[in-house]
Each structure stands twice: as C-alpha cells, then as structure tokens.
Scaffold this active site. Sequence first.
Site, PDB file in Angstrom:
ATOM      1  N   GLY A   1      24.312  20.857  16.674  1.00  0.00           N
ATOM      2  CA  GLY A   1      22.874  21.279  17.105  1.00  0.00           C
ATOM      3  C   GLY A   1      21.971  20.075  17.072  1.00  0.00           C
ATOM      4  N   HIS A   2      20.849  20.276  16.795  1.00  0.00           N
ATOM      5  CA  HIS A   2      19.607  19.321  16.940  1.00  0.00           C
ATOM      6  C   HIS A   2      19.878  18.160  16.023  1.00  0.00           C
ATOM      7  CE1 HIS A   2      15.701  18.094  18.090  1.00  0.00           C
ATOM      8  NE2 HIS A   2      15.121  18.211  16.855  1.00  0.00           N
TER       9      HIS A   2
END
Length: 286
Positions: free
Chosen positions: A263-264
């Site tokens: 993810g981020h």
Amino acid sequence: MCNVSYRKADVDGFSIFYREAGPSLAETLLLLHGFPSASHMFRDLIPRLGDRFHVIAPDLPGFGQSDMPDRSRFTYTFDNIARVIDRFIEVLGLRRFAIFVFDYGAPTGFRLATRHPERIAAIISQNGNAYEEGLSDGWNPIRAYWMEPSETNRNALRTFLSAETTVWQYTHGVPDATTVSPDGFSLDNFYLARPRADEVQLDLFGDYKSNVALYPEFQSYFRAYQPPFLAVWGKNDPFFLPAGAEAFKRDIPNADVRFFDTGHFALETHSDEIAAAIRNFLDYSR
C-alpha cells in the site's frame, strides 16, 4: 549495517530534527517523508543504505521532532516548508545529492529541484506524485475544501486525522496486515494528537492545491533536465494511483518504474526490496 545519529540543526531560528548515517564523503541521499509521518518512516531503510551512502532524513517543519511553531508565527504552506528545507540543505552544506521523495516529500523535493536543478543528482519517488492522473477519488473531500474553503468542508477532513485512519493508511492494500509493525502508525498518532497539530494538518490539506497547480512546472523540469529517475510504488495505494508512477515515463523516457504488492507506506513491508533497488539505481546513475 551502520550507526545512525540523531541531530538538530538551527535553520534561521527554526529547529529541524534529522537522522544522519553513512560516510560524510559518500554520495548524499536526502530522504523526505510524507503525511502524517516523520523521518522515523525511514528507520528500516537508513541502515540498509548507510554503509555506502551519506543519508540525511529531516523531519519537515511541523512534523515529528522538528519545531511546530504557532500558526500565528508560521504559515503552513508547502512553499514555506520547502523554503525551510532549502535553508536546511544550505546550513548542512549539501551541494549535490539524490532525493527520495514520498507523499508530502514529493512536492517539497520537486520544488527544491526546480529551484536548484544543479543540486539534484537523481530522484527516487516512492508514491510521490506529480501528475493529476495519479490522484485517486480519495482526494475528493480535500478537493471540495479547495473549491470551497468553508469551516464545514474543513471539519469534514478531520476524519483523515483520526487514529483509525492512520492505521488504515498503513494497512490498506497490504496482503497481510500482520506484517506491518505498529511502531510507525503509533508514533504518527502520537504526533497528530499534540495540541494544534490538527489545525496545522488541515492548513496543509487546503494548501495541497498549490502542489497540483505546480505539476506542469515539475513536469517541465523533468523534460528539460532528465534526472535519473526511479519510481518504487506501492501499487495498492488508495491515494496515489499506479498511473501516476507510469506518467513519469512520459517526461523522462528512461525512468525506471517498479511496482510492489503493498500500500501507501511501502517501506513498512518492502524495505529490503526497495533498498536493493535504490542501491542498484544509484550505482548505475553515477
């Protein structure tokens, strides 16, 4: 592995905390963190690079251990953050360096690059955006605040500052959430809970529109100077889409774009792989 030092620099009366590792005469790599984090997000990356590179990782103004002056004395805009980091670079005597940019670190670092292209040896972007196609629908509430900066729209953004949202930012898009240490998001939530920190962050949400307005200038810099460029992207990022990473190739045809199944906060799960990519990239780009 290497020893990491924890220091503070006086930048025109502004105390900037930073982490430093590696031989001072080696190639310098400046690490610029994002929201809602600080230089501690690089705690796993720095030891994997500090044996061969001189690594500097500051906390941006208003973040982490750096000063967070009252909003009456410092206007929290990305232009002002970049100015402080620009002076930080001068105080430390850094003349030429590579930059690693993530999230808020990207518009900060790209401002530095457009102002001083002669200083930038290479760019590594980890989910650090410079193209409108890289912005997901997750930005819609913030866009609404840009269009109408009312108290109602400002207060609607407070959900982005909640402890639950911080955990979600760290774990969304990660195939196995148990691989994400709670250390990072717990420290981020500690900093977000400080008095007045919420208003600082809301000011920056509002000013992020200035970054989007500068995207054409950033892209012009990429085309004119063709800096060696590596994108290491968490492909499941809910805010910055893979299209934003691919877009760098439009202006820098030789850009190296790599995606990771995370993810981020890609360093939380893929610090080994990203460190290896950076080492190979910087060796090749010399």
